[in-house]
Design a protein around this motif. Structure first.
Motif, PDB file in Angstrom:
ATOM      1  N   UNK A 147       0.726  -0.775   0.075  1.00 54.08           N
ATOM      2  CA  UNK A 147       0.047   0.215  -0.196  1.00 54.08           C
ATOM      3  C   UNK A 147       0.881   1.180  -0.112  1.00 54.08           C
ATOM      4  N   UNK A 148       2.164   1.077   1.231  1.00 52.20           N
ATOM      5  CA  UNK A 148       3.297   2.281   1.085  1.00 52.20           C
ATOM      6  C   UNK A 148       4.108   1.923   1.261  1.00 52.20           C
ATOM      7  N   UNK A 149       5.028   2.610   0.453  1.00 52.66           N
ATOM      8  CA  UNK A 149       6.596   2.310   0.340  1.00 52.66           C
ATOM      9  C   UNK A 149       7.124   2.957   1.730  1.00 52.66           C
ATOM     10  N   UNK A 150       7.447   3.679   2.511  1.00 52.49           N
ATOM     11  CA  UNK A 150       7.940   4.702   3.634  1.00 52.49           C
ATOM     12  C   UNK A 150       9.253   4.919   3.505  1.00 52.49           C
ATOM     13  N   UNK A 151       9.737   5.853   3.507  1.00 55.57           N
ATOM     14  CA  UNK A 151      11.609   6.317   3.944  1.00 55.57           C
ATOM     15  C   UNK A 151      11.050   7.427   4.964  1.00 55.57           C
ATOM     16  N   UNK A 152      11.581   7.113   5.880  1.00 56.87           N
ATOM     17  CA  UNK A 152      11.755   8.170   7.111  1.00 56.87           C
ATOM     18  C   UNK A 152      13.090   8.586   6.980  1.00 56.87           C
ATOM     19  N   UNK A 153      12.707   9.899   7.156  1.00 58.86           N
ATOM     20  CA  UNK A 153      14.744  10.575   7.236  1.00 58.86           C
ATOM     21  C   UNK A 153      14.539  11.592   8.084  1.00 58.86           C
ATOM     22  N   UNK A 154      15.609  11.544   9.407  1.00 65.04           N
ATOM     23  CA  UNK A 154      16.650  12.306  10.114  1.00 65.04           C
ATOM     24  C   UNK A 154      18.056  13.003   9.652  1.00 65.04           C
ATOM     25  N   UNK A 155      17.591  14.538  10.352  1.00 63.81           N
ATOM     26  CA  UNK A 155      18.884  15.468   9.823  1.00 63.81           C
ATOM     27  C   UNK A 155      20.094  14.242  10.410  1.00 63.81           C
ATOM     28  N   UNK A 156      21.395  14.528  10.076  1.00 63.53           N
ATOM     29  CA  UNK A 156      22.733  14.011  10.748  1.00 63.53           C
ATOM     30  C   UNK A 156      23.980  14.713  10.881  1.00 63.53           C
ATOM     31  N   UNK A 157      24.847  14.956  12.090  1.00 63.47           N
ATOM     32  CA  UNK A 157      26.401  16.022  12.254  1.00 63.47           C
ATOM     33  C   UNK A 157      27.085  14.814  11.957  1.00 63.47           C
ATOM     34  N   UNK A 158      27.394  14.698  10.584  1.00 63.15           N
ATOM     35  CA  UNK A 158      28.536  13.564  10.415  1.00 63.15           C
ATOM     36  C   UNK A 158      27.233  12.293  10.704  1.00 63.15           C
ATOM     37  N   UNK A 159      28.084  11.488  12.026  1.00 62.43           N
ATOM     38  CA  UNK A 159      27.546  10.290  12.071  1.00 62.43           C
ATOM     39  C   UNK A 159      26.748  10.529  12.983  1.00 62.43           C
TER      40      UNK A 159
END
Length: 256
Positions: free
Chosen positions: A220-232
């Motif tokens: 039904x859905x393909x979900x891609x969740x993203x968060x920012x990083x500072x390097x690793x």
């Protein structure tokens, strides 16, 4: 000029030894504080703008992949994988945190592997490059963006594939560069590597992650969740979600 006149002039001069008053010092400190706040806010705004641009660019990559599949009546494969941002982006990439690599390839003869009647993967000789790999630094594939369910479409249990979930790996695999003896990305897709999959668009524009032989199911859905990083180092601020509708292949972006 007489000596008496010179003495008189010296006596009437006021030495320029006056310092800053307390009011002037406070005014300067206030201005410095305001400028510091503006610079800090502006810097954070720039970082947020960069991340928003990266999320939009990844979403547009899926849009372009779908359009290519429909326009050329073929199957298109989008490889997406998170790797270690500590390594140079020009060298061999290893699984890790902080950098996302995305590339798009397509079947050159209109066929694909791992469909209901074929269990073998599409050979590399049958693939051609649509978009070369692009790297997105300071970005992380997470299990949840934290965006409320009231904002995201309500998908029933089992119908959403989250890229950070390694329980159902993609059977579709390829290396980058295609056919290289020393690939920069040894594999897009496959099992045993977290935050790594291949999303397929068919000639009808439907989106799919093939998770087993002789399967042809569409999520039904393909979900891609993203968060920012500072390097690793992962930051919890300004998360985003990209949703791909499996049946239509349409792409939507949501931000918290």
């Amino acid at each position: 000029m007489s000596i008496s006149n010179q003495s008189l002039l010296k006596s009437t001069r006021k030495p320029n030894l006056q310092g800053f008053s307390l009011v002037e010092i406070l005014a300067v400190l206030s201005i410095a504080s305001i400028l510091s706040l503006l610079v800090s806010t502006g810097f954070q705004s720039i970082l947020g703008t960069v991340e928003n641009g990266q999320v939009s660019d990844i979403a547009n990559t899926f849009v372009r992949a779908r359009a290519y599949a429909m326009a050329n009546n073929t199957y298109v494969f989008v490889g997406i994988q998170e790797v270690n941002a500590s390594n140079p982006s020009t060298g061999t990439q290893t699984p890790g945190v902080g950098r996302i690599g995305v590339t798009v390839v397509a079947s050159s003869d209109g066929t694909r592997g791992y469909q209901t009647s074929i269990s073998a993967s599409t050979p590399l000789t049958s693939l051609n490059v649509v978009l070369p790999v692009r790297h997105y630094d300071n970005l992380h594939l997470t299990t949840s963006s934290g965006i409320a369910n009231s904002v995201l479409p309500n998908a029933s249990t089992g119908s959403t594939y989250n890229l950070a979930n390694t329980s159902a790996a993609s059977f579709t695999t390829f290396t980058w560069p295609l056919g290289s003896a020393s690939p920069q990305y040894p594999t897009f897709g496959g099992s045993g590597i977290s935050n790594n999959t291949v999303i397929q668009f068919n000639p009808q524009g439907e989106a799919q992650i093939v998770t087993g032989q002789y399967t042809d199911s569409i999520l039904q859905w393909i979900e891609i969740d993203l968060s920012p990083t500072h390097g690793t180092t992962v930051s919890g601020s300004n998360p985003a979600t990209i949703l791909i509708d499996g049946a239509s292949g349409s792409v939507s972006t949501y931000r918290k």
